[in-house]
Scaffold this motif. Structure first.
Motif, PDB file in Angstrom:
ATOM      1  N   ARG A  45       0.840  -1.197   0.000  1.00 60.45           N
ATOM      2  CA  ARG A  45       0.000   0.000   0.000  1.00 60.45           C
ATOM      3  C   ARG A  45       0.875   1.246   0.000  1.00 60.45           C
ATOM      4  N   ALA A  46       0.391   2.309  -0.629  1.00 57.60           N
ATOM      5  CA  ALA A  46       1.137   3.563  -0.672  1.00 57.60           C
ATOM      6  C   ALA A  46       1.324   4.097   0.745  1.00 57.60           C
ATOM      7  N   LEU A  89       4.307  10.765   2.693  1.00 59.43           N
ATOM      8  CA  LEU A  89       5.356  10.722   1.683  1.00 59.43           C
ATOM      9  C   LEU A  89       6.673  11.198   2.291  1.00 59.43           C
ATOM     10  N   TRP A 100       8.179   2.637  -0.332  1.00 55.38           N
ATOM     11  CA  TRP A 100       7.791   3.798  -1.147  1.00 55.38           C
ATOM     12  C   TRP A 100       7.309   3.427  -2.547  1.00 55.38           C
ATOM     13  N   SER A 111       3.768   4.095  -4.256  1.00 53.08           N
ATOM     14  CA  SER A 111       3.317   5.463  -4.518  1.00 53.08           C
ATOM     15  C   SER A 111       3.812   5.944  -5.876  1.00 53.08           C
ATOM     16  N   ALA A 144       4.148   8.854  -6.625  1.00 51.05           N
ATOM     17  CA  ALA A 144       4.887  10.086  -6.353  1.00 51.05           C
ATOM     18  C   ALA A 144       6.355   9.811  -6.057  1.00 51.05           C
ATOM     19  N   CYS A 153       4.241  14.539  -6.172  1.00 50.59           N
ATOM     20  CA  CYS A 153       2.994  14.026  -6.732  1.00 50.59           C
ATOM     21  C   CYS A 153       3.351  13.153  -7.932  1.00 50.59           C
ATOM     22  N   ALA A 154       2.365  12.516  -8.530  1.00 54.31           N
ATOM     23  CA  ALA A 154       2.629  11.608  -9.643  1.00 54.31           C
ATOM     24  C   ALA A 154       3.260  12.340 -10.824  1.00 54.31           C
ATOM     25  N   PRO A 175       7.339  13.651  -9.260  1.00 54.66           N
ATOM     26  CA  PRO A 175       7.695  12.732  -8.174  1.00 54.66           C
ATOM     27  C   PRO A 175       9.014  13.087  -7.501  1.00 54.66           C
ATOM     28  N   THR A 210       4.299  -3.133  -8.595  1.00 58.44           N
ATOM     29  CA  THR A 210       4.337  -1.675  -8.771  1.00 58.44           C
ATOM     30  C   THR A 210       5.103  -1.242 -10.017  1.00 58.44           C
TER      31      THR A 210
END
Length: 467
Positions: free
Chosen positions: A163-164, A168, A213, A216, A218, A287-288, A291, A434
């Protein structure tokens, strides 16, 4: 309401009280039965601490005598006899966990933090703990941490959830010598150094970071591994799927990738205001589309080694190593505000392994076991000489594989941390799950918000060949 009515409600009140006690007893039994053996021992320890606290506190000097009668005592003293002084004991709230107990207590006049800290050895003996820590817990309160089992010699394994992360750039390192979780924020951090003897946990620590990490979008990763020649070799073979680029020990390939990353850094500096509306990426966070780029340089000394010789091949290697150092210096010194984090791992972070103009700019440093005081000082600074218990030269015992020392962020001194082991199977599972999130940050820059970066630094065909 008369007395008879009160007596009429008495059975109901007693029944309600007994029902509450029954519910609490059932909850306690279920909790105890469902716990593992370590947790059950801690629950029993917590019960013993609660039952013996009032007597022990008086014996350990953690009580105070109040000779001033209360107003209620004076009103009830109809016979005129001297009122006995009260003995006040701090209120203790105890919570068990896998390694021992966490207790919170209030301070009293002449029973403050200092008295609790002086009594720590007695508390350790009475509570049957290997060590006890006493820290302030807000004004007028203390936090007592007692560990029954030494967390440093208790190996732990982390199974990544896939899970993300909730936060962050937060790095969950493991637990300290008191079994407390240690988390380091890497936001606004330009670089991290990880040192230590081979086989003591450096690569496993970095694998854990990537696995935590990787879910995510990001986060994007790029890898350098100085002890392999190809991506399918070595400790990062499974994680390469989650990296947008990777090279081994070939200095030319590494130099090309370092240059590519510097070009990314320069392009981001040009685009950050237009794309994010801020001068510092951390004002809005990763953010995506923008990153955090995590640059992992394992066996860093491979890329910076001072090659000496007069033959053409050695001169070329020396020039490449010097250029690599210059490029990585650029990333560490200028990459923070545009979201580039550099993690350098090596056996000894002395100046010949990681140039001091790079190492000394990295604010976060960890060290696993070291053989010499020089290597310990290079990794953690001169102050480590004053903290013998935390000095990594004392971590050479096989029982301390996976244990690292680092500067304590919340109080003076250094902390020893038991880092969890992440298996190769778990790393492969996370990387495969991922891999679809892997993006080239330069390509994201070119397409983000429809903005064309034709006037910025651009370099078609800049993706280096993986070694």
């Amino acid at each position: 309401m008369n007395v008879q009515e009160v007596y009429g409600y008495a059975p109901l009140m007693v029944g309600a009280g007994l029902a509450l006690v029954g519910v609490w007893a059932v909850w306690w039994v279920v909790r105890y039965v469902r716990a593992d053996s370590m947790m059950r021992a801690s629950i029993r320890q917590a019960v013993r601490v609660r039952w013996t606290w009032k007597r022990f506190a008086q014996m350990a000097g953690l009580a105070v005598t109040d000779r001033m009668p209360t107003a209620l005592a004076e009103l009830s003293n109809t016979e005129g006899k001297p009122i006995k002084p009260r003995v006040l004991v701090p209120v203790l709230k105890v919570t068990p966990d896998r390694f021992g107990v966490v207790a919170r207590a209030n301070c009293l006049p002449r029973v403050s933090l200092e008295e609790f800290q002086k009594a720590a050895p007695y508390i350790a003996d009475a509570w049957r703990c290997t060590r006890v820590s006493v820290l302030p817990d807000g004004p007028g309160h203390v936090l007592i941490r007692g560990v029954r089992l030494d967390p440093l010699i208790t190996p732990t394994r982390r199974v990544p959830t896939g899970r993300a992360p909730a936060r962050l750039a937060a790095w969950d390192l493991g637990v300290d010598e008191y079994g407390q979780s240690v988390e380091v924020s890497l936001s606004q951090v330009p670089g991290v150094t990880v040192a230590g003897l081979p086989g003591f946990g450096k690569t496993s620590l970095i694998n854990g970071l990537v696995c935590d990490w990787a879910p995510s979008p990001a986060m994007q990763f790029v890898g350098f591994d100085g002890k392999v020649s190809a991506a399918y070799q070595g400790d990062y073979a499974d994680l390469v799927k989650r990296m947008f680029a990777f090279v081994g020990d070939n200095l030319e390939d590494a130099n090309a990738l370092f240059q590519r990353l510097v070009n990314l850094r320069e392009t981001r500096h040009t685009a950050v205001k237009a794309q994010l509306g801020v001068k510092d990426m951390w004002a809005v966070g990763p953010c995506a589309a923008w990153p955090l780029v995590v640059v992992i340089i394992d066996e860093a000394h491979t890329y910076f080694r001072d090659h000496r010789g007069s033959d053409p091949k050695t001169k070329k290697l020396a020039a490449l190593a010097a250029e690599n150092a210059r490029l990585v210096e650029d990333l560490v010194k200028k990459g923070r505000s545009v979201g580039i984090l550099t993690v350098l791992a090596t056996q000894k972070s002395t100046g010949d392994a990681i140039p001091t103009f790079i190492r000394d700019v990295c604010p976060v440093g960890l060290s696993f076991a070291q053989k010499t005081a020089e290597a310990a000082v290079a990794a953690l600074g001169e102050d480590i000489r004053n903290w013998d218990d935390a000095n990594p030269i004392n971590l050479q015992d096989p029982a301390y594989v996976g244990v690292a020392s680092m500067s304590h962020q919340s109080r003076p001194g250094f902390a020893r941390i038991r880092t969890p082991y992440v298996t190769d199977a778990d790393s492969a599972r996370i990387a495969a799950a991922t891999a679809h999130l892997t993006r080239d940050p330069m390509e994201l820059l070119r397409t983000h918000g429809g903005l064309t970066l034709s006037k910025t630094i651009d370099h078609p065909g800049d993706r280096p060949k993986a070694a």
